[in-house]
Design a protein around this motif. Structure first.
Motif, PDB file in Angstrom:
ATOM      1  N   ILE A   1      -3.160  -1.770  -7.573  1.00 19.05           N
ATOM      2  CA  ILE A   1      -4.422  -1.937  -6.854  1.00 19.05           C
ATOM      3  C   ILE A   1      -4.918  -0.607  -6.290  1.00 19.05           C
ATOM      4  O   ILE A   1      -6.118  -0.321  -6.301  1.00 19.05           O
ATOM      5  CB  ILE A   1      -4.252  -2.962  -5.721  1.00 19.05           C
ATOM      6  CG1 ILE A   1      -3.827  -4.314  -6.300  1.00 19.05           C
ATOM      7  CG2 ILE A   1      -5.547  -3.109  -4.924  1.00 19.05           C
ATOM      8  CD1 ILE A   1      -3.412  -5.319  -5.252  1.00 19.05           C
TER       9      ILE A   1
ATOM     10  N   SER B   1       0.110  -8.968  -4.706  1.00 14.89           N
ATOM     11  CA  SER B   1      -1.196  -8.304  -4.650  1.00 14.89           C
ATOM     12  C   SER B   1      -1.972  -8.723  -3.408  1.00 14.89           C
ATOM     13  O   SER B   1      -2.640  -7.902  -2.761  1.00 14.89           O
ATOM     14  CB  SER B   1      -2.006  -8.611  -5.909  1.00 14.89           C
ATOM     15  OG  SER B   1      -1.381  -8.077  -7.054  1.00 14.89           O
ATOM     16  N   ASP B   2      -1.900 -10.000  -3.057  1.00 18.47           N
ATOM     17  CA  ASP B   2      -2.593 -10.475  -1.864  1.00 18.47           C
ATOM     18  C   ASP B   2      -1.995  -9.844  -0.607  1.00 18.47           C
ATOM     19  O   ASP B   2      -2.727  -9.511   0.337  1.00 18.47           O
ATOM     20  CB  ASP B   2      -2.516 -11.997  -1.784  1.00 18.47           C
ATOM     21  CG  ASP B   2      -3.328 -12.554  -0.624  1.00 18.47           C
ATOM     22  OD1 ASP B   2      -4.548 -12.290  -0.569  1.00 18.47           O
ATOM     23  OD2 ASP B   2      -2.750 -13.243   0.232  1.00 18.47           O
ATOM     24  N   CYS B   3      -0.684  -9.668  -0.579  1.00 16.81           N
ATOM     25  CA  CYS B   3      -0.047  -9.017   0.565  1.00 16.81           C
ATOM     26  C   CYS B   3      -0.532  -7.575   0.703  1.00 16.81           C
ATOM     27  O   CYS B   3      -0.792  -7.094   1.814  1.00 16.81           O
ATOM     28  CB  CYS B   3       1.470  -9.050   0.415  1.00 16.81           C
ATOM     29  SG  CYS B   3       2.187 -10.717   0.459  1.00 16.81           S
ATOM     30  N   VAL B   4      -0.652  -6.881  -0.422  1.00 17.78           N
ATOM     31  CA  VAL B   4      -1.149  -5.501  -0.397  1.00 17.78           C
ATOM     32  C   VAL B   4      -2.572  -5.473   0.143  1.00 17.78           C
ATOM     33  O   VAL B   4      -2.932  -4.638   0.986  1.00 17.78           O
ATOM     34  CB  VAL B   4      -1.075  -4.872  -1.799  1.00 17.78           C
ATOM     35  CG1 VAL B   4      -1.802  -3.529  -1.832  1.00 17.78           C
ATOM     36  CG2 VAL B   4       0.368  -4.691  -2.231  1.00 17.78           C
ATOM     37  N   ARG B   5      -3.410  -6.399  -0.326  1.00 19.54           N
ATOM     38  CA  ARG B   5      -4.815  -6.427   0.132  1.00 19.54           C
ATOM     39  C   ARG B   5      -4.890  -6.741   1.630  1.00 19.54           C
ATOM     40  O   ARG B   5      -5.713  -6.174   2.352  1.00 19.54           O
ATOM     41  CB  ARG B   5      -5.598  -7.450  -0.683  1.00 19.54           C
ATOM     42  CG  ARG B   5      -5.751  -7.089  -2.150  1.00 19.54           C
ATOM     43  CD  ARG B   5      -6.714  -8.033  -2.848  1.00 19.54           C
ATOM     44  NE  ARG B   5      -6.771  -7.754  -4.279  1.00 19.54           N
ATOM     45  CZ  ARG B   5      -6.082  -8.402  -5.203  1.00 19.54           C
ATOM     46  NH1 ARG B   5      -5.268  -9.404  -4.841  1.00 19.54           N
ATOM     47  NH2 ARG B   5      -6.185  -8.093  -6.477  1.00 19.54           N
ATOM     48  N   GLN B   6      -4.046  -7.650   2.099  1.00 27.13           N
ATOM     49  CA  GLN B   6      -4.047  -7.961   3.530  1.00 27.13           C
ATOM     50  C   GLN B   6      -3.618  -6.750   4.354  1.00 27.13           C
ATOM     51  O   GLN B   6      -4.196  -6.463   5.414  1.00 27.13           O
ATOM     52  CB  GLN B   6      -3.118  -9.137   3.811  1.00 27.13           C
ATOM     53  CG  GLN B   6      -3.641 -10.479   3.333  1.00 27.13           C
ATOM     54  CD  GLN B   6      -2.750 -11.619   3.808  1.00 27.13           C
ATOM     55  OE1 GLN B   6      -2.385 -11.688   4.976  1.00 27.13           O
ATOM     56  NE2 GLN B   6      -2.405 -12.520   2.895  1.00 27.13           N
TER      57      GLN B   6
ATOM     58  N   PRO C   1      -5.288   0.611  -3.120  1.00 24.92           N
ATOM     59  CA  PRO C   1      -6.344   0.545  -2.108  1.00 24.92           C
ATOM     60  C   PRO C   1      -6.422   1.866  -1.345  1.00 24.92           C
ATOM     61  O   PRO C   1      -5.393   2.410  -0.921  1.00 24.92           O
ATOM     62  CB  PRO C   1      -5.898  -0.601  -1.201  1.00 24.92           C
ATOM     63  CG  PRO C   1      -4.426  -0.677  -1.392  1.00 24.92           C
ATOM     64  CD  PRO C   1      -4.148  -0.265  -2.796  1.00 24.92           C
TER      65      PRO C   1
ATOM     66  N   GLU D   1      -7.248   2.481   1.620  1.00 23.33           N
ATOM     67  CA  GLU D   1      -6.754   2.375   2.991  1.00 23.33           C
ATOM     68  C   GLU D   1      -5.258   2.674   3.082  1.00 23.33           C
ATOM     69  O   GLU D   1      -4.760   3.073   4.134  1.00 23.33           O
ATOM     70  CB  GLU D   1      -7.025   0.983   3.562  1.00 23.33           C
ATOM     71  CG  GLU D   1      -8.490   0.622   3.680  1.00 23.33           C
ATOM     72  CD  GLU D   1      -9.043   0.023   2.377  1.00 23.33           C
ATOM     73  OE1 GLU D   1     -10.199  -0.421   2.401  1.00 23.33           O
ATOM     74  OE2 GLU D   1      -8.303  -0.017   1.371  1.00 23.33           O
TER      75      GLU D   1
ATOM     76  N   ALA E   1      -3.982  -3.627   3.517  1.00 27.47           N
ATOM     77  CA  ALA E   1      -5.101  -2.677   3.486  1.00 27.47           C
ATOM     78  C   ALA E   1      -6.195  -3.102   4.458  1.00 27.47           C
ATOM     79  O   ALA E   1      -6.792  -2.251   5.150  1.00 27.47           O
ATOM     80  CB  ALA E   1      -5.652  -2.568   2.067  1.00 27.47           C
ATOM     81  N   ALA E   2      -6.464  -4.398   4.520  1.00 21.31           N
ATOM     82  CA  ALA E   2      -7.500  -4.886   5.444  1.00 21.31           C
ATOM     83  C   ALA E   2      -7.100  -4.649   6.900  1.00 21.31           C
ATOM     84  O   ALA E   2      -7.933  -4.312   7.745  1.00 21.31           O
ATOM     85  CB  ALA E   2      -7.744  -6.373   5.206  1.00 21.31           C
TER      86      ALA E   2
ATOM     87  N   TYR F   1       0.982  -2.392  -5.164  1.00 18.80           N
ATOM     88  CA  TYR F   1       0.290  -1.278  -4.495  1.00 18.80           C
ATOM     89  C   TYR F   1      -0.174  -0.230  -5.510  1.00 18.80           C
ATOM     90  O   TYR F   1      -1.311   0.258  -5.445  1.00 18.80           O
ATOM     91  CB  TYR F   1       1.219  -0.657  -3.461  1.00 18.80           C
ATOM     92  CG  TYR F   1       0.838   0.739  -3.038  1.00 18.80           C
ATOM     93  CD1 TYR F   1      -0.295   0.982  -2.269  1.00 18.80           C
ATOM     94  CD2 TYR F   1       1.620   1.834  -3.416  1.00 18.80           C
ATOM     95  CE1 TYR F   1      -0.639   2.276  -1.887  1.00 18.80           C
ATOM     96  CE2 TYR F   1       1.282   3.118  -3.042  1.00 18.80           C
ATOM     97  CZ  TYR F   1       0.149   3.332  -2.285  1.00 18.80           C
ATOM     98  OH  TYR F   1      -0.199   4.613  -1.913  1.00 18.80           O
TER      99      TYR F   1
END
Length: 296
Positions: free
Chosen positions: A207, A283-288, A209, A211, A290-291, A204
């Motif tokens: 990245i 990182s993918d979990c963080v992006r998901q 994000p 959001e 945020a999405a 987190y």
């Protein structure tokens, strides 16, 4: 306990001494005025939270070791308090600094002086080593984007010429003093309960994000009866990480579902990630996450 390296302009009795007090003075010396080959660690030396690992200086009431280019270790045209032939040379001082950065969890830089040339190197080196780099100042520099529509005028400000260094940070902060900035850093690097929480939080921070801006770790709900692993309280959005060892028993399975229902009745939305998902790609979990917030 996270370790921290405090980069920034070095001067006699500077802001590091305000933070560490008597612990910093004389920490890197022997009785014969010859410093040890490696730097010590001051446990919980910074705000009773971070282990201080550098930089260290030669204690000198005359200020001889704090000239423009000595980095806190060397004569500067006054009567020396020590026999300076015993002091490490510049190449050794450089290696001590870079070695400390290699071992740091956090590299914090107070960057309010355009002559802090060594600090610029430290920021770039720390970024290249993949460290958490926090750069703080009383005022952040204007970016090129800020200048759009302003003709050829360039806003005044003490940090504008240092925009490149600020852009290398994983986090930038504004504060009136280094102490105030570091109090913000404490909130950025909380004590977490498990390796998967630490991995998610590190991703987190890396990245960042928008959001998930102002994400709170270990957020208490229902008067402290429960804690959500990570939460955006204003949006009533929570993130729960389910490690196998803590959530695999029938009792834990039932308890988790009961708590989720209670949270949902209060208007919370909870995104759940398994421990294996976080371990595989935090990182993918963080992006998901945020999405999901962006969809709300």
């Amino acid at each position: 306990m996270p370790s921290i390296y405090l980069a920034g302009k070095i001067s006699s009795g500077d802001w590091r001494h305000d933070l560490l007090g008597w612990q910093l003075r004389g920490a890197w010396e022997h009785d014969d005025d010859t410093p040890s080959r490696s730097w010590p660690v001051i446990k919980k030396g910074v705000l009773d939270t971070f282990d201080y690992i550098g930089p260290y200086f030669i204690s000198d009431d005359h200020g001889c070791g704090h000239g423009p280019g000595t980095h806190g270790c060397g004569a500067d045209g006054c009567v020396p308090c020590y026999s300076y032939e015993n002091l490490p040379k510049r190449s050794q001082v450089r290696e001590l600094c870079l070695t400390a950065i290699d071992t740091a969890d956090i590299v914090f830089a107070w960057l309010d002086d355009v002559t802090a040339y060594g600090t610029l190197v430290e920021i770039g080196y720390a970024r290249g080593r993949g460290k958490n780099v926090v750069v703080a100042a009383p005022e952040l520099p204007h970016t090129f984007e800020d200048l759009s529509g302003h003709g050829l005028g360039i806003p005044d400000g003490p940090t504008n010429d240092l925009w490149f260094a600020f852009s290398c940070a994983t986090r930038t902060l504004t504060a009136q003093t280094p102490r105030e900035a570091l109090q913000q850093v404490v909130n950025l690097f909380p004590n977490l309960e498990s390796p998967i929480e630490e991995a998610f939080w590190a991703a987190y921070l890396q990245i960042a994000p928008p959001e998930l801006n102002a994400l709170k770790p270990q957020h208490p709900v229902f008067g402290g009866r429960y804690r959500i692993d990570f939460a955006l309280p204003d949006k009533k959005f929570g993130i729960e990480l389910d490690g196998y060892s803590w959530h695999s028993s029938p009792e834990a399975f039932t308890r988790d579902r009961a708590r989720q229902r209670e949270l949902e009745l209060e208007g919370w939305r909870i995104a759940r990630f398994s421990g294996s998902e976080v371990t595989k790609d935090a990182s993918d979990c963080v992006r998901q996450a945020a999405a999901l917030v962006a969809r709300i």
